[in-house]
Design a protein around this motif. Structure first.
Motif, PDB file in Angstrom:
ATOM      1  N   UNK A  90       0.826  -1.208   0.000  1.00  0.00           N
ATOM      2  CA  UNK A  90       0.000   0.000   0.000  1.00  0.00           C
ATOM      3  C   UNK A  90       0.858   1.255   0.000  1.00  0.00           C
ATOM      4  N   UNK A  91       0.437   2.249  -0.786  1.00  0.00           N
ATOM      5  CA  UNK A  91       1.133   3.527  -0.851  1.00  0.00           C
ATOM      6  C   UNK A  91       0.335   4.596  -0.110  1.00  0.00           C
ATOM      7  N   UNK A  92       1.060   5.556   0.464  1.00  0.00           N
ATOM      8  CA  UNK A  92       0.450   6.648   1.215  1.00  0.00           C
ATOM      9  C   UNK A  92       1.028   7.965   0.708  1.00  0.00           C
ATOM     10  N   UNK A  93       0.165   8.958   0.525  1.00  0.00           N
ATOM     11  CA  UNK A  93       0.587  10.281   0.075  1.00  0.00           C
ATOM     12  C   UNK A  93      -0.159  11.319   0.918  1.00  0.00           C
ATOM     13  N   UNK A  94       0.526  11.908   1.883  1.00  0.00           N
ATOM     14  CA  UNK A  94      -0.104  12.786   2.863  1.00  0.00           C
ATOM     15  C   UNK A  94       0.418  14.212   2.768  1.00  0.00           C
ATOM     16  N   UNK A  95      -0.447  15.150   3.117  1.00  0.00           N
ATOM     17  CA  UNK A  95      -0.103  16.565   3.216  1.00  0.00           C
ATOM     18  C   UNK A  95      -0.574  17.066   4.571  1.00  0.00           C
ATOM     19  N   UNK A  96       0.230  17.897   5.237  1.00  0.00           N
ATOM     20  CA  UNK A  96      -0.155  18.431   6.545  1.00  0.00           C
ATOM     21  C   UNK A  96       0.406  19.832   6.713  1.00  0.00           C
ATOM     22  N   UNK A  97      -0.218  20.606   7.594  1.00  0.00           N
ATOM     23  CA  UNK A  97       0.274  21.940   7.936  1.00  0.00           C
ATOM     24  C   UNK A  97       0.344  22.070   9.447  1.00  0.00           C
ATOM     25  N   UNK A  98       1.277  22.856   9.913  1.00  0.00           N
ATOM     26  CA  UNK A  98       1.478  22.999  11.347  1.00  0.00           C
ATOM     27  C   UNK A  98       0.410  23.907  11.961  1.00  0.00           C
ATOM     28  N   UNK A  99       0.256  23.786  13.282  1.00  0.00           N
ATOM     29  CA  UNK A  99      -0.634  24.690  14.002  1.00  0.00           C
ATOM     30  C   UNK A  99      -2.094  24.494  13.679  1.00  0.00           C
ATOM     31  N   UNK A 100      -2.862  25.467  13.895  1.00  0.00           N
ATOM     32  CA  UNK A 100      -4.281  25.668  13.702  1.00  0.00           C
ATOM     33  C   UNK A 100      -5.157  24.414  13.656  1.00  0.00           C
ATOM     34  N   UNK A 101      -6.003  24.287  14.641  1.00  0.00           N
ATOM     35  CA  UNK A 101      -7.004  23.223  14.694  1.00  0.00           C
ATOM     36  C   UNK A 101      -8.338  23.852  15.078  1.00  0.00           C
ATOM     37  N   UNK A 102      -9.497  23.252  14.764  1.00  0.00           N
ATOM     38  CA  UNK A 102      -9.597  21.971  14.045  1.00  0.00           C
ATOM     39  C   UNK A 102      -9.471  22.111  12.528  1.00  0.00           C
ATOM     40  N   UNK A 103      -9.533  23.334  12.012  1.00  0.00           N
ATOM     41  CA  UNK A 103      -9.463  23.537  10.562  1.00  0.00           C
ATOM     42  C   UNK A 103      -8.027  23.841  10.169  1.00  0.00           C
ATOM     43  N   UNK A 104      -7.352  22.917   9.485  1.00  0.00           N
ATOM     44  CA  UNK A 104      -5.942  23.154   9.118  1.00  0.00           C
ATOM     45  C   UNK A 104      -5.811  24.225   8.050  1.00  0.00           C
ATOM     46  N   UNK A 105      -4.618  24.795   7.962  1.00  0.00           N
ATOM     47  CA  UNK A 105      -4.351  25.783   6.919  1.00  0.00           C
ATOM     48  C   UNK A 105      -4.556  25.172   5.540  1.00  0.00           C
ATOM     49  N   UNK A 106      -4.000  23.986   5.338  1.00  0.00           N
ATOM     50  CA  UNK A 106      -4.089  23.329   4.034  1.00  0.00           C
ATOM     51  C   UNK A 106      -5.351  22.480   3.980  1.00  0.00           C
ATOM     52  N   UNK A 107      -6.132  22.670   2.932  1.00  0.00           N
ATOM     53  CA  UNK A 107      -7.362  21.928   2.716  1.00  0.00           C
ATOM     54  C   UNK A 107      -7.297  21.207   1.377  1.00  0.00           C
ATOM     55  N   UNK A 108      -8.298  20.376   1.125  1.00  0.00           N
ATOM     56  CA  UNK A 108      -8.292  19.573  -0.098  1.00  0.00           C
ATOM     57  C   UNK A 108      -8.145  20.427  -1.352  1.00  0.00           C
ATOM     58  N   UNK A 109      -8.744  21.611  -1.351  1.00  0.00           N
ATOM     59  CA  UNK A 109      -8.699  22.449  -2.549  1.00  0.00           C
ATOM     60  C   UNK A 109      -7.282  22.910  -2.884  1.00  0.00           C
ATOM     61  N   UNK A 110      -6.396  22.886  -1.906  1.00  0.00           N
ATOM     62  CA  UNK A 110      -5.025  23.340  -2.131  1.00  0.00           C
ATOM     63  C   UNK A 110      -4.147  22.253  -2.757  1.00  0.00           C
ATOM     64  N   UNK A 111      -4.706  21.070  -2.979  1.00  0.00           N
ATOM     65  CA  UNK A 111      -3.944  19.968  -3.573  1.00  0.00           C
ATOM     66  C   UNK A 111      -4.093  19.923  -5.094  1.00  0.00           C
ATOM     67  N   UNK A 112      -4.945  20.777  -5.629  1.00  0.00           N
ATOM     68  CA  UNK A 112      -5.201  20.760  -7.074  1.00  0.00           C
ATOM     69  C   UNK A 112      -3.922  21.050  -7.858  1.00  0.00           C
ATOM     70  N   UNK A 113      -3.715  20.285  -8.907  1.00  0.00           N
ATOM     71  CA  UNK A 113      -2.599  20.539  -9.808  1.00  0.00           C
ATOM     72  C   UNK A 113      -1.305  19.835  -9.459  1.00  0.00           C
ATOM     73  N   UNK A 114      -1.281  19.067  -8.370  1.00  0.00           N
ATOM     74  CA  UNK A 114      -0.067  18.307  -8.061  1.00  0.00           C
ATOM     75  C   UNK A 114       0.077  17.212  -9.117  1.00  0.00           C
ATOM     76  N   UNK A 115       1.124  17.298  -9.906  1.00  0.00           N
ATOM     77  CA  UNK A 115       1.282  16.348 -11.011  1.00  0.00           C
ATOM     78  C   UNK A 115       1.864  15.016 -10.544  1.00  0.00           C
ATOM     79  N   UNK A 116       2.690  15.047  -9.500  1.00  0.00           N
ATOM     80  CA  UNK A 116       3.288  13.813  -9.006  1.00  0.00           C
ATOM     81  C   UNK A 116       2.228  13.011  -8.248  1.00  0.00           C
TER      82      UNK A 116
END
Length: 234
Positions: A90-116
């Protein structure tokens, strides 16, 4: 004498997170590069970054700066990180941002366009324990962090990525790889950013990429240790 052609920068991984393979593991007390027969006692003795992950962060950063809602907070400062791992089949590809809860700085919409590894990325934002005990490894084993670690409760992106991997409860048959890269997001009107910019990396391929902060460098070795209890060294 003909001029030498400029050499392109290396694209090989050149940042480590959580120390080197030759370091002693604080959890099991074994050298992380110790071998058990032909295999390492630790499935992955050190965590490297990669060019592909660094480029994924460039895309996330670009999306963040085009986010009108985020730009309403021009003083925002945080660390962002990406992780890729293959455990068993199984492969895993995760994104995370420091601080701020419960709503993180990085959200699903910020993943658009990642070619890898397009379309395979997932935002993780696990709760970071507010004390030295109650932590868990990427194998979902409970672990207590050392009393000498400063900033033990700091909600950094690197530890969120590793805790998020542990939350998946991966089958620990074989770790083929685990790589991670981080980058500092500094808003256009951010103040007092010296403490964040200090973690920028060095070198031709990562002058804009960050290495983990001091608190993460101390915590990561506990989280990546998968040595069974009966193999601990006193």
């Amino acid at each position: 004498m003909p001029k030498k052609k400029p050499q392109p920068p290396s694209v090989k991984p050149n940042l480590l997170h959580g120390g080197r393979a030759s370091d002693r593991c604080p959890r099991c007390r074994n050298a992380r590069n110790k071998k058990d027969g032909q295999k390492f006692l630790h499935s992955f003795p050190e965590v490297t970054d990669s060019e592909n992950l660094r480029q994924a962060l460039v895309t996330v950063d670009r999306n963040l700066r085009q986010d009108k809602e985020l730009m309403k907070d021009p003083a925002a400062v945080f660390m962002m990180g990406v992780l890729e791992a293959k455990i068993g089949n199984r492969e895993y590809f995760f994104v995370a941002s420091s601080g701020r809860t419960p709503q993180p700085w990085i959200q699903d919409k910020h993943l658009a366009g990642i070619s890898y590894q397009k379309g395979k990325w997932k935002v993780v934002n696990p709760g970071v324990p507010d004390r030295r005990d109650g932590w868990w490894t990427v194998q979902r084993k409970q672990v207590t962090l050392g009393a000498d670690i400063a900033g033990v409760t700091r909600p950094c992106s690197a530890v969120k990525l590793l805790l998020g991997l542990g939350d998946e409860k991966p089958t620990w048959n074989q770790v083929e790889y685990l790589r991670m890269s981080e980058m500092v997001y500094v808003g256009p009107k951010a103040e007092d950013t010296k403490h964040m910019r200090a973690w920028h990396g060095e070198g031709a391929t990562n002058s804009w990429t960050a290495h983990s902060c001091d608190a993460c460098e101390a915590r990561i070795p506990y989280l990546i240790c998968d040595v069974p209890d009966n193999r601990f060294t006193d």
